[in-house]
Design a protein around this motif. Sequence first.
Motif, short mmCIF file in Angstrom:
data_model
loop_
_atom_site.label_atom_id
_atom_site.label_comp_id
_atom_site.label_asym_id
_atom_site.label_seq_id
_atom_site.Cartn_x
_atom_site.Cartn_y
_atom_site.Cartn_z
N ALA A 1 0.84 -1.20 0.00
CA ALA A 1 0.00 0.00 0.00
C ALA A 1 0.87 1.25 0.00
CB ALA A 1 -0.93 0.00 1.21
N THR A 2 0.39 2.28 -0.69
CA THR A 2 1.08 3.57 -0.73
C THR A 2 0.06 4.67 -0.44
OG1 THR A 2 2.58 2.74 -2.43
CG2 THR A 2 2.50 5.11 -2.11
N LEU A 3 0.27 5.38 0.66
CA LEU A 3 -0.62 6.48 1.01
C LEU A 3 -0.37 7.66 0.09
CD1 LEU A 3 -0.31 6.40 4.90
CD2 LEU A 3 -2.21 5.54 3.54
N ASP A 4 -1.45 8.36 -0.29
CA ASP A 4 -1.30 9.54 -1.13
C ASP A 4 -0.48 10.62 -0.42
OD1 ASP A 4 -2.81 8.22 -2.93
OD2 ASP A 4 -4.66 9.35 -2.59
N ALA A 5 -0.50 10.61 0.91
CA ALA A 5 0.25 11.62 1.66
C ALA A 5 1.74 11.29 1.76
CB ALA A 5 -0.33 11.76 3.08
N TYR A 6 2.11 10.02 1.59
CA TYR A 6 3.52 9.59 1.68
C TYR A 6 3.80 8.67 0.49
CZ TYR A 6 2.74 11.12 6.51
OH TYR A 6 2.40 11.83 7.62
N THR A 7 4.06 9.27 -0.66
CA THR A 7 4.15 8.51 -1.89
C THR A 7 5.39 7.62 -1.96
OG1 THR A 7 5.21 10.41 -2.94
CG2 THR A 7 2.83 10.20 -3.18
N ASP A 8 6.40 7.89 -1.13
CA ASP A 8 7.62 7.08 -1.17
C ASP A 8 7.66 6.05 -0.05
OD1 ASP A 8 7.78 8.95 0.83
OD2 ASP A 8 9.89 9.43 0.51
N TRP A 9 6.55 5.83 0.61
CA TRP A 9 6.48 4.89 1.74
C TRP A 9 5.66 3.68 1.32
CZ3 TRP A 9 3.06 5.65 6.65
CH2 TRP A 9 3.33 4.63 7.56
N ARG A 10 6.30 2.53 1.24
CA ARG A 10 5.61 1.30 0.88
C ARG A 10 5.22 0.54 2.15
NH1 ARG A 10 6.03 4.01 -2.97
NH2 ARG A 10 6.80 3.47 -5.06
N ILE A 11 3.93 0.29 2.31
CA ILE A 11 3.40 -0.31 3.53
C ILE A 11 2.94 -1.74 3.22
CG2 ILE A 11 1.79 -0.03 5.45
CD1 ILE A 11 1.46 2.89 4.56
N PRO A 12 3.55 -2.75 3.83
CA PRO A 12 3.12 -4.12 3.56
C PRO A 12 1.81 -4.46 4.27
CG PRO A 12 4.88 -4.10 5.19
CD PRO A 12 4.70 -2.68 4.73
N GLY A 13 1.05 -5.32 3.64
CA GLY A 13 -0.21 -5.76 4.23
C GLY A 13 -0.68 -7.04 3.56
#
Length: 402
Positions: A268-280
């Motif tokens: 997942a990539t939040l629109d507010a933090y485009t360079d942060w990849r969040i696993p789920g």
Amino acid sequence: MPIDKNALDKLKIDRQPEREGGAGRWLVLLVLVLALGGGGWWWLNRDSVVEVRVATAREIVVGGKQTVLNATGYVEARRNAVVSSKVVGKVVEVLVEEGMKVEQDQVLARLDTVNIDANLKLARAQLKVSETALGETRAQLKEAGLQLDRTRKLAADEIATQAVLDAAVAQVESLEARLKRQEKEIAVSQGQVGLWEQELADRVIRAPFAGVVISKNAQPGEMISPNSAGGFTRTGICTIVDMASLEIEVDVNESYINRVREGQPVEATLDAYTDWRIPGKVIAIIPTADRQKATVKVRIGFDELDPRILPDMGVKVAFKGVEQKQAEQRGVAVPRSALRKDDGKDIVFVLDDGKVERRAVSVSDADADPALVAGGLTAGERVVIEGPADLRDGAEVKAASK
């Protein structure tokens, strides 16, 4: 009188040398003006170096599993509640503010209890009266029992008549019946006291679960009701969100729902933090489709929560393949605005020691933001992300202050 020509020649003024001297002075003046103008231009432009905005290239790792589907959605909280009261009342105290963390059963607000206090005081007084009457009846019953025993002895000795004995028995039975009725009355009075105590407790509004207050909906002096009762009546004190229940909800086109399965890893990539990849991973696929949008809702859970993840944030989700795998790919991430085209090639301008260097780069994913640069750039270098369109290799620039 005759004119002396020699005398007139002496009075004649020769203008030629003066004209030659005047032209020389104009020439000197022109040179001075040009020199001053050039010096002034140099003075005014000595510090006018082009300003540019720069960003630092960062190393990232992409890959591990192939993306089989992309979707967009929002962060949702599974547990959130607009906390209200069970009764209609006037708010006298609100103890929360937006952003405050609350624990389960913590007091959030209080309602007016003047009438409830009066009714509770009356119910307790009636209970005491009933308990006093019960004690009196018990004493009378005890005396009547003793009197009955004496009457029975007298009747056995034929001193007391049967009528007197019957009256003594009736008195005991009457007092026993009164005692039972008064015991029931005490139970009713106790129930009445309990009812008003519950009414009093209902005027204290508590948090149903631990969470964070995201909105404050009522102020002291306002009326509150569990149901909508008009424009001047509030229906809630505040809204609480359980941050531990955050997850992602996305709508997947029903044509591609066969690519999604429960437990499937996602990124997942939040629109507010485009360079942060969040696993789920996929929690559940809701077993129904929206016929108007032709989509199926999918719930996605985070592997690990972070304070930066907030409810209702926009998010992009990449569903990863379970069986298809590829080697991890390392690269350098730069903002997409740093990429420029020159003769059909991707280039960037690297800032080093006050000058920019034109650098050809190999881009793996130019559509993403940040873009992934596979070659030609090293992590830690500063690239121009905003500057003149005619920027040239070797130009002197300075980084704009943020």
